[in-house]
Write an enzyme that holds these catalytic residues in place. Sequence first.
Site, short mmCIF file in Angstrom:
data_model
loop_
_atom_site.label_atom_id
_atom_site.label_comp_id
_atom_site.label_asym_id
_atom_site.label_seq_id
_atom_site.Cartn_x
_atom_site.Cartn_y
_atom_site.Cartn_z
N GLY A 25 0.85 -1.17 0.00
CA GLY A 25 0.00 0.00 0.00
C GLY A 25 0.89 1.23 0.00
CG ASP A 139 -10.10 -0.71 2.03
OD1 ASP A 139 -11.02 -0.79 1.20
OD2 ASP A 139 -8.90 -0.74 1.72
CE LYS A 141 -8.78 -3.80 0.12
NZ LYS A 141 -8.05 -2.69 -0.52
CG ASN A 144 -8.76 -6.28 3.77
OD1 ASN A 144 -7.56 -6.48 3.76
ND2 ASN A 144 -9.29 -5.11 3.47
CG ASP A 157 -4.67 -4.71 6.47
OD1 ASP A 157 -3.73 -4.94 7.24
OD2 ASP A 157 -4.51 -4.30 5.32
CB THR A 179 -12.54 -2.11 -3.28
OG1 THR A 179 -11.28 -2.49 -2.73
CG2 THR A 179 -12.68 -2.67 -4.67
#
Length: 456
Positions: A25, A139, A141, A144, A157, A179
């Site tokens: 990232g 986040d 998605k 993850n 995460d 996303t």
Amino acid sequence: MANRTSASSKTRVGKYELGRTLGEGSFAKVKFARNLETGENVAIKIVDKEKVMKHKMIGQIKREISTMKLIRHPNVIRMYEVMASKTKIYIVLEFVTGGELFGKIASRGRFKEDEARKYFQQLINAVDYCHSRGVYHRDLKPENLLLDANGVLKVSDFGLSALPQQVGDDGLLHTTCGTPNYVAPEVINDKGYNGAKSDLWSCGVILFVLMAGYLPFEDPNLMGLYKKIFKADFNCPPWFSSSAKKLIKRILDPNPLTRITISEIIENEWFKKGYMPPMFEQADVSLDDVDAIFNESGDSQNLVVERREEGSVAPATMNAFELISTSQGLNLGSLFEKQMGLVKQETRFTSKCPANEIISKIEEAVMPMGFGVKKNNYKMKLMGEKTGRKGHLAVTTEVFQVAPSLCMVEVRKSGGDTLEFHTVWSYYQCCTVNTIVWKTTDIEKDGSATGPSLSH
């Protein structure tokens, strides 16, 4: 054993030997690693201290890390310890081998309702627990959501993916992230949003995908996609039960004020079927390592040193365990991925071309695309010159040797927007991959290829 051979450099940090990069990232990268004292495999998130300090995030990171270290939940990836060097922060995390939950959809199609509900229950358990401790994912998605060797869902995460985000004076978050297909309308709207409500929207999209096998909101045009999200313009397929449809429509409510809450979901009849509340492990957890690395005096005795042992210049050799660590569990057929309409940030293919020829051909093909190219032996980073929706797009290509005459090439997004990465990948594939990829036409009786191929 997941160490590289002497043909390439090995890097040690404290008692850990670092292996391949698992993800990247703008603020951090995650590497596979092995504890040399115990032989245990872990994942290490490496955060750039300079970038963190530049964004005045030290206080926030310390809070996030302290909270995450205290979290002991069966459905959240565990944080073991934290270390720091003069330039980096190393967060040692549980490494799970079951691959991504969505890999199961890619390989076998959608889940039946009972199985989808089981995973959704575990996801809600994790999200509810972390929210109760003031930690928001922001986040959620496909990449993850991981599975351990026993098929238990693990959210990764949590509290770390959102490190750059900050809460404003109004108590709301103000950074558009995530996303696009999974992001809540209020996040796109950029007028401030509640982290718990936006996490729940993402959970609703995830439940839909588990049961349908495709996304509720899709459009080739980004603004078209946003319009559908703002209006919650989606239709449930006919195989959804009426109670599942009702619940999903209450979660995917574009108005966060009227959207269903987690406590209401837990009381929902569809959700409660076969529900087993999680068992909690109450353990004494020390925050001494966290306090030590954020010690204002910068006491050097608390710092680790990243030591590199150089070998001869050759592509990194990936042995059996590291190769398996790239797949979903022990399913080697999923090593060389196919895109299944889900948002992915990396892809892999194999080639029988020599490693230096692969790098040369890729460099030659991408030069007209307006990328800056940085090379380090058999690793290449492409940096976009124009600023996209999420900053400069960066694409990392790395060549690994998996057999004397076979290389694996990994292409992953290391910065910028995922949809922009897809556009670049399409061009990259046309100009480069088709000339160097190892293709196979041998089909077994069950219809699956006997060797890996690239088919996007």
